[in-house]
Design a protein around this motif. Structure first.
Motif, mmCIF file in Angstrom:
data_model
loop_
_atom_site.group_PDB
_atom_site.id
_atom_site.type_symbol
_atom_site.label_atom_id
_atom_site.label_comp_id
_atom_site.label_asym_id
_atom_site.label_seq_id
_atom_site.Cartn_x
_atom_site.Cartn_y
_atom_site.Cartn_z
ATOM 1 N N ARG A 126 17.355 67.793 -7.110
ATOM 2 C CA ARG A 126 16.408 67.274 -8.095
ATOM 3 C C ARG A 126 17.099 66.837 -9.384
ATOM 4 O O ARG A 126 16.564 67.015 -10.478
ATOM 5 C CB ARG A 126 15.319 68.318 -8.396
ATOM 6 C CG ARG A 126 14.758 69.028 -7.182
ATOM 7 C CD ARG A 126 14.191 68.067 -6.141
ATOM 8 N NE ARG A 126 13.075 67.302 -6.665
ATOM 9 C CZ ARG A 126 11.818 67.732 -6.676
ATOM 10 N NH1 ARG A 126 11.530 68.920 -6.167
ATOM 11 N NH2 ARG A 126 10.851 66.986 -7.164
ATOM 12 N N PRO A 128 18.303 63.874 -11.823
ATOM 13 C CA PRO A 128 17.981 62.462 -12.062
ATOM 14 C C PRO A 128 19.131 61.506 -11.761
ATOM 15 O O PRO A 128 18.914 60.411 -11.236
ATOM 16 C CB PRO A 128 17.608 62.441 -13.556
ATOM 17 C CG PRO A 128 17.126 63.817 -13.841
ATOM 18 C CD PRO A 128 17.986 64.720 -12.989
ATOM 19 N N ILE A 131 19.884 59.563 -8.400
ATOM 20 C CA ILE A 131 19.084 58.421 -7.957
ATOM 21 C C ILE A 131 19.962 57.234 -7.577
ATOM 22 O O ILE A 131 19.630 56.474 -6.671
ATOM 23 C CB ILE A 131 18.058 58.012 -9.043
ATOM 24 C CG1 ILE A 131 17.044 57.025 -8.460
ATOM 25 C CG2 ILE A 131 18.756 57.442 -10.277
ATOM 26 C CD1 ILE A 131 15.893 56.730 -9.392
ATOM 27 N N LEU A 154 12.478 59.416 -6.361
ATOM 28 C CA LEU A 154 11.736 60.062 -7.440
ATOM 29 C C LEU A 154 11.971 61.567 -7.471
ATOM 30 O O LEU A 154 11.220 62.305 -8.107
ATOM 31 C CB LEU A 154 10.239 59.759 -7.280
ATOM 32 C CG LEU A 154 9.911 58.261 -7.178
ATOM 33 C CD1 LEU A 154 8.453 58.052 -6.795
ATOM 34 C CD2 LEU A 154 10.232 57.545 -8.478
ATOM 35 N N GLY A 156 14.059 63.269 -9.021
ATOM 36 C CA GLY A 156 14.472 63.810 -10.307
ATOM 37 C C GLY A 156 13.338 64.135 -11.251
ATOM 38 O O GLY A 156 13.590 64.400 -12.428
ATOM 39 N N THR A 159 7.442 60.064 -10.758
ATOM 40 C CA THR A 159 7.499 58.686 -11.243
ATOM 41 C C THR A 159 7.793 58.598 -12.736
ATOM 42 O O THR A 159 8.703 57.877 -13.176
ATOM 43 C CB THR A 159 6.171 57.965 -10.942
ATOM 44 O OG1 THR A 159 5.966 57.928 -9.520
ATOM 45 C CG2 THR A 159 6.208 56.537 -11.470
ATOM 46 N N THR A 162 11.347 59.759 -13.799
ATOM 47 C CA THR A 162 12.377 58.927 -13.169
ATOM 48 C C THR A 162 12.451 57.555 -13.810
ATOM 49 O O THR A 162 13.544 57.050 -14.106
ATOM 50 C CB THR A 162 12.109 58.790 -11.658
ATOM 51 O OG1 THR A 162 12.087 60.089 -11.055
ATOM 52 C CG2 THR A 162 13.185 57.945 -10.989
ATOM 53 N N TYR A 165 14.140 57.827 -17.127
ATOM 54 C CA TYR A 165 15.581 58.025 -16.993
ATOM 55 C C TYR A 165 16.287 56.711 -16.674
ATOM 56 O O TYR A 165 17.297 56.356 -17.312
ATOM 57 C CB TYR A 165 15.881 59.051 -15.899
ATOM 58 C CG TYR A 165 17.339 59.086 -15.517
ATOM 59 C CD1 TYR A 165 18.275 59.723 -16.325
ATOM 60 C CD2 TYR A 165 17.787 58.429 -14.369
ATOM 61 C CE1 TYR A 165 19.622 59.713 -15.991
ATOM 62 C CE2 TYR A 165 19.133 58.422 -14.028
ATOM 63 C CZ TYR A 165 20.048 59.062 -14.838
ATOM 64 O OH TYR A 165 21.389 59.045 -14.516
ATOM 65 N N VAL A 166 15.775 55.978 -15.692
ATOM 66 C CA VAL A 166 16.414 54.725 -15.280
ATOM 67 C C VAL A 166 16.372 53.701 -16.408
ATOM 68 O O VAL A 166 17.350 52.997 -16.671
ATOM 69 C CB VAL A 166 15.741 54.168 -14.011
ATOM 70 C CG1 VAL A 166 16.301 52.789 -13.659
ATOM 71 C CG2 VAL A 166 15.938 55.130 -12.834
ATOM 72 N N LEU A 181 10.926 50.676 -8.401
ATOM 73 C CA LEU A 181 10.139 51.873 -8.718
ATOM 74 C C LEU A 181 8.718 51.516 -9.133
ATOM 75 O O LEU A 181 7.763 52.238 -8.823
ATOM 76 C CB LEU A 181 10.826 52.671 -9.828
ATOM 77 C CG LEU A 181 12.168 53.316 -9.493
ATOM 78 C CD1 LEU A 181 12.753 54.012 -10.717
ATOM 79 C CD2 LEU A 181 12.037 54.300 -8.334
ATOM 80 N N ASP A 189 6.049 65.271 -9.558
ATOM 81 C CA ASP A 189 7.172 66.089 -9.106
ATOM 82 C C ASP A 189 6.759 66.951 -7.922
ATOM 83 O O ASP A 189 7.529 67.134 -6.978
ATOM 84 C CB ASP A 189 7.669 66.955 -10.262
ATOM 85 C CG ASP A 189 8.945 67.698 -9.919
ATOM 86 O OD1 ASP A 189 9.933 67.034 -9.551
ATOM 87 O OD2 ASP A 189 8.958 68.933 -10.015
#
Length: 220
Positions: A126, A128, A131, A154, A156, A159, A162, A165-166, A181, A189
């Motif tokens: 888990r 991030p 990914i 997903l 990490g 939705t 994640t 983060y991205v 995504l 989660d």
């Protein structure tokens, strides 16, 4: 649903085909196979990362026109043993295994259950930043795109976390991944936790059934 022992196209069905009955054997330091009862446990592999070379994909083998990565069956047996063991496994080892399966699938036609089990073992952590490794595995080929569960991206945090983060990563694949995504259904989660548990349980149950069937045949 069923698992594939070899590399088979998944796009006529979401999951690969059922393998032939087999023992789960793990290579020793001489790459010699052992019986299931004598197989080295997952802890053996994490004691010394130099042992991982036994499982590394060799592109030169594929370039020579030989039909299969020579260590693919050993990796398959290791991945099967790991999915049968309580997780999570060592994070660096899980990442290494997915990298090797990604490289293998980049040089081979089709889809094997091994790349999904490797992805599950990594997604269980888990983290991030994993990914990018999962995205690389999914986008390796048409077959991996069809065969791997995209919701593993997903892992990490669902939705919302994640995407955040991205979006702040500055990664060269940021735009491509964000676009994808946004096309996926929103999940929490907890939803991803359920998916990982269900897929792990599926492989665990199937492999145990294969072992039971093999033992039954051996007793005849």
């Amino acid at each position: 649903m069923s698992i594939s022992r070899g590399v088979a196209s998944p796009c006529r069905r979401r999951r690969p085909e059922h393998p032939a009955k087999r023992e789960i054997a793990i290579p020793d330091e001489t790459v010699a196979h052992t019986s299931k009862d004598d197989a080295l446990g997952p802890a053996w592999w994490t004691e010394d990362s130099e042992r991982w070379d036994l499982l590394q994909f060799e592109a030169a083998h594929d370039a020579a026109g030989l039909p299969l990565d020579p260590w693919w069956k050993d990796r398959r047996d290791v991945l099967d043993a790991l999915i049968l063991s309580p997780g999570p496994v060592d994070h660096d080892f899980a990442r290494f295994l997915l990298e090797q399966e990604t490289r293998f699938h980049r040089h081979c036609w089709g889809f094997s259950h091994t790349i999904e089990t490797a992805a599950l073992l990594l997604a269980e952590h888990r983290r991030p930043d994993d990914i990018w490794h999962l995205w690389q595995a999914i986008t390796t080929s048409f077959d991996t795109w069809c065969g791997l569960p995209h919701q593993l991206l997903l892992a990490g945090g669902g939705t919302t976390l994640t995407v955040a983060y991205v979006a702040g990563s500055g990664h060269e694949q940021e735009d491509n991944l964000l676009g994808h995504l946004q096309e996926l259904a929103q999940v929490t989660d907890d939803d991803v936790t359920t998916l990982i548990a269900e897929r792990r349980r599926y492989y665990t149950d199937t492999l145990r059934e294969l072992d039971d069937a093999q033992e039954h045949d051996d007793d005849r």
